[in-house]
Scaffold this motif. Structure first.
Motif, PDB file in Angstrom:
ATOM      1  N   UNK A  74       0.837  -1.424   0.003  1.00  0.00           N
ATOM      2  CA  UNK A  74       0.130   0.313   0.207  1.00  0.00           C
ATOM      3  C   UNK A  74       0.879   1.575   0.101  1.00  0.00           C
ATOM      4  N   UNK A  75       1.302   1.188   0.452  1.00  0.00           N
ATOM      5  CA  UNK A  75       3.052   2.426   0.850  1.00  0.00           C
ATOM      6  C   UNK A  75       3.436   2.586  -0.078  1.00  0.00           C
ATOM      7  N   UNK A  76       4.002   1.692  -0.999  1.00  0.00           N
ATOM      8  CA  UNK A  76       4.030   1.845  -2.556  1.00  0.00           C
ATOM      9  C   UNK A  76       3.640   2.197  -3.329  1.00  0.00           C
ATOM     10  N   UNK A  77       2.026   2.101  -3.630  1.00  0.00           N
ATOM     11  CA  UNK A  77       1.296   2.657  -4.726  1.00  0.00           C
ATOM     12  C   UNK A  77       0.986   3.507  -3.780  1.00  0.00           C
ATOM     13  N   UNK A  78       1.679   4.860  -3.263  1.00  0.00           N
ATOM     14  CA  UNK A  78       1.133   5.955  -2.944  1.00  0.00           C
ATOM     15  C   UNK A  78       2.374   6.948  -2.918  1.00  0.00           C
ATOM     16  N   UNK A  79       1.605   7.875  -3.330  1.00  0.00           N
ATOM     17  CA  UNK A  79       2.534   8.934  -3.838  1.00  0.00           C
ATOM     18  C   UNK A  79       2.178  10.016  -3.588  1.00  0.00           C
ATOM     19  N   UNK A  80       2.183  10.934  -2.478  1.00  0.00           N
ATOM     20  CA  UNK A  80       2.371  12.426  -2.392  1.00  0.00           C
ATOM     21  C   UNK A  80      -0.076  12.372  -2.103  1.00  0.00           C
ATOM     22  N   UNK A  81       0.236  10.853  -1.202  1.00  0.00           N
ATOM     23  CA  UNK A  81      -0.832  11.393  -0.525  1.00  0.00           C
ATOM     24  C   UNK A  81      -2.119  10.914  -1.163  1.00  0.00           C
ATOM     25  N   UNK A  82      -2.007  10.367  -3.030  1.00  0.00           N
ATOM     26  CA  UNK A  82      -2.243   9.251  -3.514  1.00  0.00           C
ATOM     27  C   UNK A  82      -2.319   8.116  -3.331  1.00  0.00           C
ATOM     28  N   UNK A  83      -3.672   7.412  -3.233  1.00  0.00           N
ATOM     29  CA  UNK A  83      -3.083   5.839  -3.884  1.00  0.00           C
ATOM     30  C   UNK A  83      -3.381   5.357  -4.753  1.00  0.00           C
ATOM     31  N   UNK A  84      -2.443   4.605  -5.980  1.00  0.00           N
ATOM     32  CA  UNK A  84      -2.522   4.290  -7.907  1.00  0.00           C
ATOM     33  C   UNK A  84      -2.910   2.946  -7.323  1.00  0.00           C
ATOM     34  N   UNK A  85      -3.736   2.447  -8.641  1.00  0.00           N
ATOM     35  CA  UNK A  85      -4.409   1.237  -9.102  1.00  0.00           C
ATOM     36  C   UNK A  85      -2.926   0.087  -9.430  1.00  0.00           C
ATOM     37  N   UNK A  86      -2.134   0.307  -9.914  1.00  0.00           N
ATOM     38  CA  UNK A  86      -1.378  -0.476 -10.260  1.00  0.00           C
ATOM     39  C   UNK A  86       0.333   0.714 -10.347  1.00  0.00           C
ATOM     40  N   UNK A  87       0.601  -0.957 -10.485  1.00  0.00           N
ATOM     41  CA  UNK A  87       2.367  -0.448  -9.426  1.00  0.00           C
ATOM     42  C   UNK A  87       3.217   0.921 -10.931  1.00  0.00           C
ATOM     43  N   UNK A  88       2.541   0.480 -12.307  1.00  0.00           N
ATOM     44  CA  UNK A  88       3.120   1.384 -13.707  1.00  0.00           C
ATOM     45  C   UNK A  88       2.479   2.461 -13.184  1.00  0.00           C
ATOM     46  N   UNK A  89       1.100   2.988 -12.963  1.00  0.00           N
ATOM     47  CA  UNK A  89       0.946   4.418 -12.718  1.00  0.00           C
ATOM     48  C   UNK A  89       1.955   4.701 -11.233  1.00  0.00           C
ATOM     49  N   UNK A  90       2.588   3.838 -10.593  1.00  0.00           N
ATOM     50  CA  UNK A  90       3.056   4.680  -9.428  1.00  0.00           C
ATOM     51  C   UNK A  90       4.521   5.545  -9.501  1.00  0.00           C
ATOM     52  N   UNK A  91       5.026   4.101 -10.786  1.00  0.00           N
ATOM     53  CA  UNK A  91       5.543   4.426 -11.422  1.00  0.00           C
ATOM     54  C   UNK A  91       5.766   5.924 -12.531  1.00  0.00           C
ATOM     55  N   UNK A  92       5.201   5.857 -13.102  1.00  0.00           N
ATOM     56  CA  UNK A  92       4.247   7.154 -13.923  1.00  0.00           C
ATOM     57  C   UNK A  92       4.510   8.421 -13.412  1.00  0.00           C
ATOM     58  N   UNK A  93       4.064   7.811 -12.138  1.00  0.00           N
ATOM     59  CA  UNK A  93       3.435   9.334 -10.932  1.00  0.00           C
ATOM     60  C   UNK A  93       4.863   9.819 -10.988  1.00  0.00           C
ATOM     61  N   UNK A  94       6.435   8.852  -9.929  1.00  0.00           N
ATOM     62  CA  UNK A  94       7.349   9.100  -9.984  1.00  0.00           C
ATOM     63  C   UNK A  94       8.171   9.664 -10.806  1.00  0.00           C
TER      64      UNK A  94
END
Length: 153
Positions: free
Chosen positions: A13-33
């Protein structure tokens, strides 16, 4: 990639959270970062093709990009360039119906998607849903072609 770039993660869950926004996929987390490339170069490539190529060539390019390059937002690319990819199908429909004012319809776009999916099947043996695209409605295309043939006889 995330485990290397996210300091001391304690949960998925922490891996999927960027700047307080929880992403549905790890790919979208990588894009956000900004760990992945965006589709800017694919957008530019298709845009250039739209200026110099025929619709069948643009569809082939799009199928190659889908099957070999894994764009991050293939549906966005489709939405942006679908009229260019379906242009000749529209031209054919205008000739078949003797109506120069006929405009793009869902059936015309569906026809382009069917042709793209056929190419993806030839290239990588994958349907569009496996490539994060919407699937064409093949039964609607068959129905539309049947109605068109009945009107022409």
């Amino acid at each position: 990639m995330l485990l290397v770039n996210v300091p001391s993660p304690t949960s998925f869950q922490q891996l999927k959270t960027v700047n307080g926004v929880t992403h549905a996929t790890f790919r979208s987390v990588c894009q956000a970062l900004n760990l992945l490339e965006n589709d800017g170069h694919w957008d530019e490539c298709i845009n250039d093709a739209c200026n110099t190529s025929h619709p069948i060539q643009i569809r082939a390019l799009f199928a190659i990009i889908l099957t070999t390059c894994s764009p991050s937002s293939p549906i966005e690319l489709w939405e942006k360039y679908k009229s260019h990819m379906a242009e000749y199908i529209l031209h054919q429909r205008r000739n078949e119906n003797a109506n120069t004012y006929l405009d793009f319809t869902a059936e015309i776009y569906n026809g382009a998607l069917i042709r793209i999916e056929n190419l993806c099947l030839e290239i990588a043996n994958k349907v569009l849903t496996q490539l994060e695209m919407t699937s064409p409605n093949r039964s609607a295309a068959t129905l539309f072609d049947g109605e068109l043939r009945r009107e022409q006889t």
